[in-house]
Design an enzyme around this catalytic site. Structure first.
Site, short mmCIF file in Angstrom:
data_model
loop_
_atom_site.label_atom_id
_atom_site.label_comp_id
_atom_site.label_asym_id
_atom_site.label_seq_id
_atom_site.Cartn_x
_atom_site.Cartn_y
_atom_site.Cartn_z
N PRO A 179 33.81 -62.08 5.46
CA PRO A 179 32.77 -61.05 5.46
C PRO A 179 31.65 -61.41 6.44
O PRO A 179 31.13 -62.52 6.43
CB PRO A 179 32.26 -61.05 4.02
CG PRO A 179 33.42 -61.56 3.22
CD PRO A 179 34.10 -62.56 4.09
N CYS A 180 31.32 -60.45 7.29
CA CYS A 180 30.38 -60.74 8.38
C CYS A 180 29.02 -60.09 8.18
O CYS A 180 28.16 -60.17 9.07
CB CYS A 180 30.97 -60.29 9.72
SG CYS A 180 31.32 -58.52 9.81
#
EC number: 2.1.1.37
Length: 646
Positions: free
Chosen positions: A417-418
């Site tokens: 997850p960015c």
């Protein structure tokens, strides 16, 4: 490798093993090749030069001072009554309880830390003299400067001489430039006796010339060994890997190729770049990392359209296809071609989401073996599209409890997850710490699955706004023998109808060549590339009965703030996000995009199915399949070239 244990040789050791995880295979290095000693270079500490042991030379008005010691032939420098030049490269700052920083100084320090940490590229000599004469060698005060010798410069950097030049009565040296790893950024391993070969290239891969160095800038001769191994390996028979070295010898294993601040490659040297006697077999390196490797891929499933029998072209007889297919190198062309057709590299997708990466990987002809994601809705969508792959609804560390042999693949991917690193992320949320921790789990994943190539795709904000985190990721791979390449790419250059900047990282394991990033396939008029794909190209031909394409429902809901001005559909869309995108609406100006239109703008095929919940979020979080397809095609080509050469 973090788990590897190497031993300094006293002449009595005859083998070395790699201490892997309890469930992993134990690989005996000696079983692959009869190496006698593995010498730990990272523990070596250079001995200081003796006081007063220096040499003064002069030539045509120039003077240089060489700190004594030995040149590459081991000759001892003569004493001279000149001031000793101190090596300041080993200084260390000492912080005591009395030290403190003002608020202003702390702000400056934080700004410094926030810059991209890499070694500055060697200065490009844009004015190399055209009148310089190449000469075989020059002798000054008994010291011979000639190609092949290495020198330390007054600025603490190093040069291996490739050419000696005479220009207007002055002597210059041209060659490879090196910097100590401890003077590079935090992404590099901090090995005291190691150097990094630094050079600069154009975007087309053409090396740029570096500054010529005046002989007056030389401090002393040094011995530098170029090797492709983390540790120099000496064969007791004096063949491959043999090489005499002293404690003051320096080693270069890494090369940094600098293109721009957003495009850099740092890779271990290839065998052709190493010195004779310091080359380690790529097969041995790979075997030490992952054990036995099946050429051309671990999956033996034949493709559609290929026969399920192996035909002997000499006798004309046939035999049933066997899972234990062996490449017969007595007929290399035929057997290699057959192996390419009958085998596929296996692939694992970490943090898989709705399957954008796996979709592109499958289109590139990888065999998808497994995936995992903690989001049950995303995992449900993934299973709809990849029924033959194992997809676990799990956190990364839960997935890693699987037996290594069950999840081993040739190529792995991880897109954690960015959101915490995105430039659009301006408000902290409860998941930030957990999502940030996932980024550092990628090395744990690779260490478990023992892949040959690993890829990552993240927001460009990770590089531009979170440099320390980014450098920590690179450090994990480099310190454990992986080469890395990274670049901020724009998706529109690969057929995605969005100006969407993404950070792409490719890491290659020991024994494998670092694959190149794909060249753009689409561009503006006059670029000799395909034209950029537009909104109209992607959404105009969606059949009305396609799932997730409820046009009437979208019209009835309209836009939150009412109708907007129409725009030309022969243009790029705004970036598709997990909410659809800021101001991202249909070219008519009357409605938002349907979920199927958003998926098409992300280049999902019309056959890709989505679950019942959080569809828009899954689409916005996905890696565009066309981008991953382009990346994995280059990776497959690189792996095939390696396997064919061996």
């Amino acid at each position: 490798m973090a788990s590897d244990q190497f031993y300094e040789s006293d002449g009595s050791d005859s083998s070395a093993t790699l201490d892997n995880e309890p469930d992993d295979e134990m690989v005996n290095v000696e079983s692959a090749q009869s190496y006698k000693n593995i010498i730990d270079l990272t523990s070596g500490v250079e001995s200081p030069s003796a006081p007063g042991n220096s040499l003064s030379i002069s030539s045509q008005g120039q003077s240089s001072t060489f700190e004594g010691g030995h040149d590459e032939q081991g000759s001892q420098g003569s004493n001279a009554a000149v001031p000793q030049i101190l090596d300041l490269t080993e200084d260390r700052d000492v912080f005591t309880a009395g030290n403190y920083l003002t608020d202003e100084r702390l702000s400056v320090l934080l700004q410094d830390l926030n810059r991209i940490e890499h070694s500055p590229p060697p200065p490009v000599n844009e004015n190399q003299s055209r009148d310089a004469i190449v000469i075989p060698e020059v002798t000054i005060s008994g010291r011979v400067f000639k190609p092949g010798k290495s020198v330390e410069l007054l600025d603490g950097k190093f040069l291996r001489i490739a050419t000696v030049l005479l220009n207007n009565g002055e002597y210059f040296l041209r060659g490879q430039h090196f910097v100590r790893l401890v003077q590079m950024g935090t992404q590099f391993p901090q090995w005291e006796n190691d150097l990094c070969w630094v050079l600069k290239e154009t975007t087309d891969g053409v090396p740029l010339p570096s500054d010529d160095v005046a002989i007056g800038q030389v401090r002393q001769f040094r011995t530098i060994h170029l090797t492709n191994s983390r540790n120099v390996i000496i064969d007791g028979n004096g063949t491959q890997g043999a090489g005499y070295h002293r404690r003051r010898d320096l080693f270069c294993r890494l090369k940094e190729v600098y293109v721009s601040e957003v495009e850099v490659a740092i890779h271990y040297l290839t065998p052709s770049e190493c010195d004779n006697g310091f080359v380690v077999s790529t097969r041995l390196l790979r075997a030490a990392w992952r054990g036995n490797t099946q050429p051309f891929g671990s999956d033996s499933k034949p493709r559609e359209g290929f026969p399920r029998e192996v035909i002997d072209v000499d006798s004309g007889s046939s035999a049933p296809y066997s899972d234990q297919f062996v490449v017969d190198l007595t007929q290399p062309d035929y057997q290699i071609r057959l192996a390419k057709n009958w085998r596929r590299y296996t692939f694992g997708d970490g943090f898989c989401g709705a399957g954008g990466v796996s979709c592109g990987a499958e289109q590139a002809d990888l065999s998808v073996k497994w995936a995992f994601d903690k989001d049950p809705n995303a995992a449900s969508t993934y299973r709809l599209n990849f029924p033959r792959a194992i997809c676990e609804t799990a956190e990364v560390f839960d997935f890693l409890t699987n037996r290594p042999r069950d999840i081993r693949v040739d190529v792995s991917h991880g897109s954690p997850p960015c959101q915490p690193f995105s430039p659009a992320h301006t408000v902290n949320c409860s998941n930030d710490d957990a999502n940030s921790a996932c980024v550092f789990s990628c090395w744990n994943l690779v260490r478990r699955v023992r892949s040959r190539i690993h890829t990552m795709e993240e927001t460009f904000g990770l590089l531009e706004r979170h440099k320390l985190t980014f450098n920590g990721i690179l450090h994990d791979f480099l310190e454990n023998g992986f080469s890395v390449r990274y670049k901020v790419s724009n998706c529109m250059d690969y057929g995605i109808p969005q100006s969407r900047r993404r950070l792409v990282i490719i890491a290659a394991g020991p024994g494998d060549v670092l694959p190149p990033l794909p060249k753009p396939t689409h561009g503006p008029p006059g670029s000799d590339l395909l034209p950029y794909r537009t909104v109209r190209m992607c959404i105009s031909n969606i059949p009305p009965d396609t799932p997730d394409h409820d046009v009437q429902g979208a019209l009835s809901r309209g836009l939150r703030s009412g109708p907007k001005a129409p725009f030309n559909s022969n243009s790029l869309a705004r970036t598709v996000t997990c909410g659809g995108g800021e101001l991202n609406y249909h070219p008519s100006g009357q409605r938002r995009y349907t979920n199927r239109e958003l998926a098409s703008l992300q280049t999902f095929p019309l056959s890709h199915k989505f679950g019942q919940k959080e569809v828009k979020k899954q689409i916005g979080n996905a890696v565009p399949p066309l981008l991953s397809k382009a990346i994995f095609r280059e990776i497959i080509k690189s792996l095939q070239r390696t396997d064919e050469a061996e």
